[in-house]
Design an enzyme around this catalytic site. Structure first.
Site, PDB file in Angstrom:
ATOM      1  N   GLU A   1      33.736  49.220  63.412  1.00  0.00           N
ATOM      2  CA  GLU A   1      32.600  49.870  64.047  1.00  0.00           C
ATOM      3  C   GLU A   1      31.290  49.179  63.683  1.00  0.00           C
ATOM      4  O   GLU A   1      31.102  48.713  62.557  1.00  0.00           O
ATOM      5  CB  GLU A   1      32.560  51.352  63.656  1.00  0.00           C
TER       6      GLU A   1
ATOM      7  N   CYS B   1      38.726  48.871  53.791  1.00  0.00           N
ATOM      8  CA  CYS B   1      38.112  48.477  52.519  1.00  0.00           C
ATOM      9  C   CYS B   1      39.071  48.834  51.399  1.00  0.00           C
ATOM     10  O   CYS B   1      39.638  49.932  51.379  1.00  0.00           O
ATOM     11  CB  CYS B   1      36.776  49.187  52.314  1.00  0.00           C
TER      12      CYS B   1
ATOM     13  N   CYS C   1      33.747  57.768  50.661  1.00  0.00           N
ATOM     14  CA  CYS C   1      33.565  56.923  51.847  1.00  0.00           C
ATOM     15  C   CYS C   1      34.756  57.032  52.788  1.00  0.00           C
ATOM     16  O   CYS C   1      35.908  56.835  52.381  1.00  0.00           O
ATOM     17  CB  CYS C   1      33.354  55.470  51.416  1.00  0.00           C
TER      18      CYS C   1
ATOM     19  N   GLY D   1      33.818  47.943  55.025  1.00  0.00           N
ATOM     20  CA  GLY D   1      34.208  46.866  54.126  1.00  0.00           C
ATOM     21  C   GLY D   1      33.181  46.542  53.063  1.00  0.00           C
ATOM     22  O   GLY D   1      32.029  46.978  53.117  1.00  0.00           O
ATOM     23  N   GLU D   2      33.627  45.779  52.075  1.00  0.00           N
ATOM     24  CA  GLU D   2      32.771  45.255  50.999  1.00  0.00           C
ATOM     25  C   GLU D   2      32.430  43.812  51.341  1.00  0.00           C
ATOM     26  O   GLU D   2      33.281  42.922  51.266  1.00  0.00           O
ATOM     27  CB  GLU D   2      33.512  45.340  49.658  1.00  0.00           C
TER      28      GLU D   2
ATOM     29  N   SER E   1      24.804  44.775  51.331  1.00  0.00           N
ATOM     30  CA  SER E   1      25.057  45.895  50.432  1.00  0.00           C
ATOM     31  C   SER E   1      26.385  45.671  49.724  1.00  0.00           C
ATOM     32  O   SER E   1      27.386  45.326  50.361  1.00  0.00           O
ATOM     33  CB  SER E   1      25.096  47.207  51.226  1.00  0.00           C
TER      34      SER E   1
ATOM     35  N   SER F   1      25.261  49.704  45.985  1.00  0.00           N
ATOM     36  CA  SER F   1      25.769  51.068  46.108  1.00  0.00           C
ATOM     37  C   SER F   1      26.018  51.613  44.705  1.00  0.00           C
ATOM     38  O   SER F   1      27.088  51.415  44.134  1.00  0.00           O
ATOM     39  CB  SER F   1      27.061  51.075  46.936  1.00  0.00           C
ATOM     40  N   LEU F   2      25.037  52.289  44.153  1.00  0.00           N
ATOM     41  CA  LEU F   2      25.089  52.717  42.751  1.00  0.00           C
ATOM     42  C   LEU F   2      25.825  54.050  42.602  1.00  0.00           C
ATOM     43  O   LEU F   2      26.872  54.120  41.966  1.00  0.00           O
ATOM     44  CB  LEU F   2      23.659  52.808  42.213  1.00  0.00           C
ATOM     45  N   HIS F   3      25.243  55.119  43.110  1.00  0.00           N
ATOM     46  CA  HIS F   3      25.892  56.415  43.282  1.00  0.00           C
ATOM     47  C   HIS F   3      26.216  57.171  41.999  1.00  0.00           C
ATOM     48  O   HIS F   3      26.739  58.289  42.069  1.00  0.00           O
ATOM     49  CB  HIS F   3      27.166  56.290  44.125  1.00  0.00           C
TER      50      HIS F   3
ATOM     51  N   CYS G   1      25.893  57.021  57.572  1.00  0.00           N
ATOM     52  CA  CYS G   1      26.350  56.327  56.369  1.00  0.00           C
ATOM     53  C   CYS G   1      27.577  57.017  55.786  1.00  0.00           C
ATOM     54  O   CYS G   1      27.591  58.229  55.590  1.00  0.00           O
ATOM     55  CB  CYS G   1      25.223  56.305  55.341  1.00  0.00           C
TER      56      CYS G   1
END
EC number: 2.1.1.192
Length: 375
Positions: A93, A113, A120, A177-178, A209, A231-233, A351
């Site tokens: 997407e 991913c 996610c 994906g990463e 990212s 992407s800390l989170h 997101c």
């Protein structure tokens, strides 16, 4: 019969080398590059300033083939999401987010991913494969085409107005994906985004990212530094190990050091830390104060992301007042902090909601079912 070469797989240097193998001079490669990316042309016959003999040769051995759109969804807020077929029952997407003074394209880098972040939707689908460079840059190529922007962008370049009047002014590698787990293909696509023979975007307007693959952050700094978002989170290793499992390999101390090194060559003088707000999980005042201590040596800004729910996620969004207080603590510490406006959630384009269609090769679904069985 040999499979035709997809010219979208090449950055400028790669295309020059490939043309050299045909006995053609570098300027011919640059002509074709401009037609492909600045004009959005996929028909060699329309490349009128390219020699007819070369056009005939290219028709026999090459193609310009982006992913195939199979669904086009438009949100009530104008956000547009395309589902793109990338073969073998896989689809990814791509999302376009229009705003008053810019248009941002969110690009995918993998079918699925493997990092399995807890919150996610993409990770819940498992992982099939890396996208090719053509499939990555093809998302920008196709979006320009579908938005009617290709010729406008070319005109802007001719007028020397690189960033004014474009429909797509910013690109973020924040889709499925990463990106840094598909390093070579992503960097090829990034170079095309930046090259004046292709899209001519500013490094400040292209963002990668990452969940925090430390060696790849260092490599990106050396090979193609663009704006970096992490992407800390989570504010501590114990929590991040659970939410972002790659942290078990590259813990926060190593990640913060990599961010400091990246800023030595970055086009922006700060790192953007993305932080999804999960009710009762990572949204307490103590977490905010831990973050202040964690990033004290890293020039940064925070982008707080209200969690966008998806089926069986197991998480809820922090309420607006909790997000406001959390942001206030960071702001009081002198850290630039914004709260992302949710866009496109009515078409699952927000997101964390991108899922596409993934033929999982990691057996994630099987393992998930096994873990849920009553023993």
């Amino acid at each position: 019969m040999n499979t035709p070469v997809n010219l979208l797989d090449f950055d400028v240097d790669g295309l020059v080398d490939w043309f050299a193998g045909l006995g053609e001079k570098p300027f011919r490669a640059r002509q074709v590059m401009r037609w492909m990316h600045r004009e959005g042309c996929d028909d060699f016959d329309q490349m009128t300033d390219v020699a007819k003999s070369l056009r005939a040769k290219l028709k026999e051995i090459a193609v310009i083939r982006p992913p195939v759109p199979v669904r086009d969804s438009v949100s009530s807020d104008g956000t547009r999401k395309w589902l793109l077929d990338v073969g073998n029952a896989n689809a990814v997407e791509t999302v376009f987010i229009p705003e008053t003074n810019r248009g941002t394209l969110c690009v995918s880098s993998q079918a699925g991913c493997a990092l399995d972040c807890a919150f996610c939707s993409t990770g819940k689908q498992g992982f099939n494969r890396n996208l090719t460079a053509a499939e990555i840059i093809g998302q920008l190529w196709l979006a320009n085409k579908l938005l009617g922007a290709a010729r406008d962008a070319a005109a802007d370049l001719e007028a020397g107005e690189k960033d004014n009047g474009r429909i797509i002014s910013n690109v973020v590698m924040m889709g499925m994906g990463e990106p840094l787990a598909n390093f070579d293909n992503v960097v090829t696509a990034l170079r095309l985004m930046l090259d004046d023979h292709a899209y001519g975007l500013s490094r400040r307007r292209v963002t990668v990212s990452t969940s925090g693959i430390v060696p790849a952050i260092d490599r990106l700094r050396d090979e193609c530094p663009v704006a970096l978002a992490v992407s800390l989170h989570a504010s501590n290793d114990a929590l991040r190990d659970r939410l972002v499992p790659i942290n078990q390999k590259y813990p926060l101390r190593e990640l913060m050091a990599a961010c400091q090194r990246y800023l030595e060559r970055a086009p922006r003088d700060f790192i953007t830390f993305e932080y999804v707000m999960l009710d009762g999980v990572n949204d307490q005042e103590a977490h905010a104060r831990e973050l202040i201590a964690l990033v004290r040596d890293v020039p940064c800004k925070f982008n707080l992301i209200p969690f966008n729910p998806f089926p069986n996620s197991g998480f809820q969004r922090s309420n607006a007042e909790r997000i406001r207080r959390f942001a206030g603590i960071l702001l009081d510490a002198g850290i630039v902090t914004t709260t992302r406006k949710t866009r496109g959630d009515d078409v699952d384009a927000a997101c964390g909601q991108l899922a596409g269609q993934v033929q999982d090769k990691t057996r994630r679904t099987v393992r998930l079912k096994q873990s849920m069985e009553v023993r």
